[in-house]
Write an enzyme that holds these catalytic residues in place. Structure first.
Site, PDB file in Angstrom:
ATOM      1  N   GLU A  38     -20.177 101.529 -11.018  1.00 46.62           N
ATOM      2  CA  GLU A  38     -19.238 102.234 -10.643  1.00 46.62           C
ATOM      3  C   GLU A  38     -18.347 103.048 -10.769  1.00 46.62           C
ATOM      4  O   GLU A  38     -18.231 103.386 -11.963  1.00 46.62           O
ATOM      5  CB  GLU A  38     -17.934 101.016 -10.168  1.00 46.62           C
ATOM      6  CG  GLU A  38     -16.874 101.106  -9.464  1.00 46.62           C
ATOM      7  CD  GLU A  38     -15.793  99.848  -8.937  1.00 46.62           C
ATOM      8  OE1 GLU A  38     -15.130 100.597  -7.901  1.00 46.62           O
ATOM      9  OE2 GLU A  38     -15.874  99.203  -9.490  1.00 46.62           O
ATOM     10  N   LYS A  59     -19.231  87.896 -12.999  1.00 50.85           N
ATOM     11  CA  LYS A  59     -19.061  89.429 -13.341  1.00 50.85           C
ATOM     12  C   LYS A  59     -17.888  89.493 -14.119  1.00 50.85           C
ATOM     13  O   LYS A  59     -17.172  88.658 -13.668  1.00 50.85           O
ATOM     14  CB  LYS A  59     -19.671  89.754 -11.848  1.00 50.85           C
ATOM     15  CG  LYS A  59     -19.547  91.395 -12.143  1.00 50.85           C
ATOM     16  CD  LYS A  59     -19.703  92.210 -11.010  1.00 50.85           C
ATOM     17  CE  LYS A  59     -18.866  92.502 -10.136  1.00 50.85           C
ATOM     18  NZ  LYS A  59     -17.280  92.923 -10.309  1.00 50.85           N
ATOM     19  N   GLU A  75     -15.859  92.256 -16.325  1.00 51.23           N
ATOM     20  CA  GLU A  75     -15.977  94.187 -16.589  1.00 51.23           C
ATOM     21  C   GLU A  75     -15.569  94.410 -17.474  1.00 51.23           C
ATOM     22  O   GLU A  75     -15.592  93.791 -18.843  1.00 51.23           O
ATOM     23  CB  GLU A  75     -14.695  94.864 -16.327  1.00 51.23           C
ATOM     24  CG  GLU A  75     -14.769  94.235 -15.008  1.00 51.23           C
ATOM     25  CD  GLU A  75     -13.576  94.979 -13.494  1.00 51.23           C
ATOM     26  OE1 GLU A  75     -12.849  95.924 -14.651  1.00 51.23           O
ATOM     27  OE2 GLU A  75     -13.301  94.841 -12.192  1.00 51.23           O
ATOM     28  N   ASP A  77     -12.867  90.582  -6.650  1.00 51.81           N
ATOM     29  CA  ASP A  77     -11.315  89.967  -7.004  1.00 51.81           C
ATOM     30  C   ASP A  77     -10.666  91.353  -5.917  1.00 51.81           C
ATOM     31  O   ASP A  77      -9.492  91.273  -6.266  1.00 51.81           O
ATOM     32  CB  ASP A  77     -10.640  89.923  -9.131  1.00 51.81           C
ATOM     33  CG  ASP A  77     -11.096  91.746  -9.686  1.00 51.81           C
ATOM     34  OD1 ASP A  77     -12.373  92.228  -8.844  1.00 51.81           O
ATOM     35  OD2 ASP A  77     -10.510  91.355 -10.923  1.00 51.81           O
TER      36      ASP A  77
END
Length: 275
Positions: A182, A113, A115, A44
């Site tokens: 991340e 994916k 988050e 994204d």
């Protein structure tokens, strides 16, 4: 050989590093396929790099499907991972499964994916039960920048480090096939990697992860709005492009392009008959 969630896990077990890059279009995907990149992430992050948004929060399901489908047409052996955009899975388990299914059916993704850690485990479990592989994403999660107060490294205190490890173990137990780490201190990312049986993909998380991912415009020097500390620019493609654009502009203005070699001929008598 086709890259799959099984081959990536085998790479982790053998100690072979996994390569992942973001990609959003057919032409770039073909180039990545030719050099043997293991995994493409249609992130994204396209909201920033392709659409010019300030963050990823405005990206829609239609945006993700459009770009993922384009990338899918340029690859054969690369494993294709596609981001679930903001509010496509947070609202309910039902929404998460439906939207994951759309990314597979319409976007031709191999893996989706999303988050989050413990809080999104019900969604991960349900998506996996629907036979759709999941890549989790913990640490600095860009869809949560408003609650984080910006793009900040995560896991630097004892409490937050424990939370990150808890999240990693939880998403693995929920059925995730891999996890992106991340904006995490390198030593913590290495510890998490050693605790998990699924591959970890680092971005700003040090070399101790099982693999690495970068935004391709960042690593090619094409995106200059901001450059994160963890980015290494492997080429100055942005400068090459600007020079080419400037040279094109000059040659068009000077009437030196197109030259005879770039044009098509016609018999003079055909033209004469037009007068």
């Amino acid at each position: 050989m086709k890259n799959t969630i099984t081959t990536l896990k085998a790479q982790k077990e053998k100690g072979e590093k996994i390569t992942m890059l973001t990609c959003y279009d057919y032409s770039t995907a073909k180039l990545m396929e030719e050099v043997g990149i293991n995994t493409i992430l249609v992130g994204d992050s396209l909201g920033n790099t392709m659409l010019g948004y300030d963050d990823t929060l405005q990206v829609t399901m239609e945006d993700m499907i459009h770009h993922c489908a384009a990338v899918s047409r340029g690859i054969n052996d690369i494993l294709l991972v596609c981001d679930m955009p903001f509010m496509s899975y947070q609202t309910s388990v039902y929404d998460a499964v439906v939207n994951a299914g759309r990314l597979v059916k319409e976007g031709h993704a191999n893996v989706v994916k999303l988050e989050g850690g413990v809080e999104v485990c019900p969604q991960i479990e349900a998506i996996v039960k629907a036979s759709i592989p999941v890549c989790a994403h913990i640490g600095l999660t860009p869809q949560s920048i408003n609650s984080f107060g910006g793009y900040k490294v995560q896991g630097k205190t004892e409490a937050t480090a424990k939370k990150l490890l808890e999240d990693a173990l939880a998403v693995e137990k929920a059925g995730a096939s891999m996890v992106v780490l991340e904006g995490v201190p390198a030593a913590l990312a290495k510890h998490v990697t050693e605790k998990l049986s699924i591959p970890t993909i680092g971005i700003g998380a040090g070399a101790g992860c099982d693999g690495q991912v970068l935004v391709y415009q960042d690593m090619l020097g094409m995106f200059s709005d901001y450059v994160p500390k963890f980015v290494k620019q492997f080429a100055s493609v942005g400068e090459v492009m600007k020079n080419a654009f400037a040279e094109y502009k000059k040659e068009v203005e000077n009437s030196t392009f197109p030259s005879e070699e770039h044009t098509y001929a016609i018999d003079d008598e055909v033209i004469e008959k037009l007068y």
